[in-house]
Design a protein around this motif. Structure first.
Motif, PDB file in Angstrom:
ATOM      1  N   VAL A  38      -3.619   9.813  -0.249  1.00  0.00           N
ATOM      2  CA  VAL A  38      -4.625   8.764  -0.377  1.00  0.00           C
ATOM      3  C   VAL A  38      -5.938   9.300   0.206  1.00  0.00           C
ATOM      4  CG1 VAL A  38      -5.260   6.417   0.314  1.00  0.00           C
ATOM      5  CG2 VAL A  38      -2.875   6.970  -0.193  1.00  0.00           C
ATOM      6  N   SER A  88      -2.631   7.543  10.443  1.00  0.00           N
ATOM      7  CA  SER A  88      -3.047   7.259   9.069  1.00  0.00           C
ATOM      8  C   SER A  88      -3.357   8.548   8.309  1.00  0.00           C
ATOM      9  CB  SER A  88      -4.266   6.336   9.059  1.00  0.00           C
ATOM     10  OG  SER A  88      -5.372   6.938   9.700  1.00  0.00           O
ATOM     11  N   GLU A 124       0.839  -1.192   0.000  1.00  0.00           N
ATOM     12  CA  GLU A 124       0.000   0.000   0.000  1.00  0.00           C
ATOM     13  C   GLU A 124       0.881   1.252   0.000  1.00  0.00           C
ATOM     14  OE1 GLU A 124      -2.951  -0.069  -0.652  1.00  0.00           O
ATOM     15  OE2 GLU A 124      -3.934  -1.817   0.211  1.00  0.00           O
ATOM     16  N   PRO A 125       0.402   2.365  -0.570  1.00  0.00           N
ATOM     17  CA  PRO A 125      -0.956   2.566  -1.077  1.00  0.00           C
ATOM     18  C   PRO A 125      -1.164   2.122  -2.525  1.00  0.00           C
ATOM     19  CG  PRO A 125       0.255   4.611  -1.223  1.00  0.00           C
ATOM     20  CD  PRO A 125       1.189   3.610  -0.584  1.00  0.00           C
ATOM     21  N   GLN A 167       0.830  10.741   1.567  1.00  0.00           N
ATOM     22  CA  GLN A 167       0.711   9.916   0.368  1.00  0.00           C
ATOM     23  C   GLN A 167      -0.436  10.347  -0.552  1.00  0.00           C
ATOM     24  OE1 GLN A 167       2.815   7.647  -0.506  1.00  0.00           O
ATOM     25  NE2 GLN A 167       3.664   6.520   1.228  1.00  0.00           N
ATOM     26  N   TYR A 227       0.175  10.132   7.498  1.00  0.00           N
ATOM     27  CA  TYR A 227       1.022   9.432   6.522  1.00  0.00           C
ATOM     28  C   TYR A 227       0.302   9.140   5.209  1.00  0.00           C
ATOM     29  CZ  TYR A 227       4.312   6.023   4.572  1.00  0.00           C
ATOM     30  OH  TYR A 227       5.190   5.361   3.756  1.00  0.00           O
ATOM     31  N   TYR A 228      -0.856   8.501   5.303  1.00  0.00           N
ATOM     32  CA  TYR A 228      -1.547   8.096   4.075  1.00  0.00           C
ATOM     33  C   TYR A 228      -2.335   9.242   3.440  1.00  0.00           C
ATOM     34  CZ  TYR A 228      -0.350   3.267   5.164  1.00  0.00           C
ATOM     35  OH  TYR A 228       0.334   2.108   5.426  1.00  0.00           O
ATOM     36  N   THR A 257      -7.716   5.252   2.690  1.00  0.00           N
ATOM     37  CA  THR A 257      -6.921   5.123   3.912  1.00  0.00           C
ATOM     38  C   THR A 257      -7.588   4.147   4.870  1.00  0.00           C
ATOM     39  OG1 THR A 257      -5.980   7.351   3.740  1.00  0.00           O
ATOM     40  CG2 THR A 257      -6.017   6.354   5.924  1.00  0.00           C
ATOM     41  N   ILE A 259      -6.989   0.631   3.721  1.00  0.00           N
ATOM     42  CA  ILE A 259      -5.620   0.196   4.025  1.00  0.00           C
ATOM     43  C   ILE A 259      -5.525  -0.248   5.483  1.00  0.00           C
ATOM     44  CG2 ILE A 259      -3.236   0.994   4.287  1.00  0.00           C
ATOM     45  CD1 ILE A 259      -3.777   2.819   1.833  1.00  0.00           C
TER      46      ILE A 259
END
Length: 327
Positions: A265, A255, A187-188, A263, A258-259, A270, A273
């Motif tokens: 996302v 989350s 992921e992602p 990222q 970071y995601y 998210t 994930i």
């Protein structure tokens, strides 16, 4: 293994036992000390920053980002790195090449973060359906042993698939363009490709049970012999474990940091994930050795390494107390 390499490794093991102990005796890290830590997907840097642990480190620290274990191995062998965040296979491949890079820290998740992911238009319901498929293969990456174990569970070998050697950075595009049938992704990328082009994880429930998602920090021997560098590693590992605990306890905040924010996302992706992710677990060297031996055995039986090493010799235990105190 050639005799010259064998005796070199034995000498290195004795070297670690004495120099690491001496190095850890240092009581404080000089603020001018610099620790260079190889990162992947900027995971380590983000984890330390999100948890507030990075600002507590009193020395200089850098996080050059890499795509996969093979590139990290070349950089650490060239002396450009002090320690490195790598998957479960790179320390074994380095040792097979005659370079013993001691493992100083181990963390794992019970459920693997790797996913066997198929190209658009292809659905694989059983691992046995991997037979005859074009599959990405990255020697020296954690993806290597994950694929081998998937084939083992299906009663297959590497000879039963068409291996396509790629770089880690090329894997998402290889699936997107249908250049391979199956790739081992994280992921992602999995969630993105499912939504963007109709890719699909392998649906066999056994795929989620293949191996835990184990990662290591390994170090250059010269770094462990330097008292200030070794003390910096000690402080870094303590901060990393505390940061990991924070991420386990503050899943939503981590989350998003970071995601979602880093990222890029979507919040919905998210959440997907996180649904498939298990908490970080931090291990001492003694706790980590049995699984590392299993990985060595898998690679040896597949013919990917020529020597069935003793896993104990890949670890130093001098940082175990740091892990115990912080976890």
């Amino acid at each position: 293994m050639k005799r010259r390499i064998f005796f070199h490794l034995l000498a290195s093991i004795g070297f670690f036992a004495t120099t690491v102990h001496m190095a850890i005796a240092a009581e404080a890290v000089d603020p001018n000390t610099k620790l260079i830590v190889a990162d992947q997907s900027e995971f380590v840097r983000n984890l330390l920053e999100a948890s507030g642990e990075r600002e507590k480190l009193t020395f200089q620290i850098e996080f050059p980002n890499f795509a996969g274990g093979p590139a990290i191995y070349e950089a650490i062998r060239a002396g450009a790195l002090d320690i490195a965040y790598v998957g479960d296979t790179p320390p074994i491949q380095a040792r097979a090449a005659g370079t013993l890079l001691p493992i100083v820290g181990t963390f794992t998740r019970d459920v693997a973060q790797y996913r066997l992911t198929t190209r658009p238009g292809l659905t694989i319901n059983k691992l046995s359906e991997l037979k005859g498929k074009k599959v990405s293969y990255i020697e020296g990456s954690g993806r290597q042993v994950f694929l081998i174990e998937a084939l083992n569970r299906a009663g297959l070998t590497l000879n039963d698939v068409e291996l396509v050697k790629l770089r880690v950075a090329d894997l998402p595009d290889a699936i997107r363009a249908s250049a391979v049938d199956v790739a081992v992704l994280q992921e992602p990328h999995v969630t993105r490709l499912v939504k963007q082009v109709g890719a699909s994880p392998v649906l066999d429930p056994e795929e989620r049970k293949l191996l835990p998602s184990t990662s290591y920090f390994y170090a250059r021997p010269e770094v462990l012999a330097d008292p200030q560098k070794a003390e910096a590693i000690k402080a870094f590992l303590g901060a990393f474990v505390r940061a990991g605990k924070w991420s386990n306890d503050n899943e939503a905040a981590w989350s998003k940091f970071y995601y979602t924010d880093f990222q890029r996302v979507s919040p919905e992706d998210t959440a997907a994930i996180l649904e498939g992710q298990s908490p970080l677990v931090f291990q001492t060297s003694i706790e980590a050795i049995p699984h590392h031996q299993k990985l060595i055995d898998i690679l040896y039986k597949a013919g990917s390494i020529k020597e069935q090493f003793d896993a104990k010799q890949s670890f130093v235990s001098d940082f175990d107390q740091v892990v115990l105190d912080a976890r």
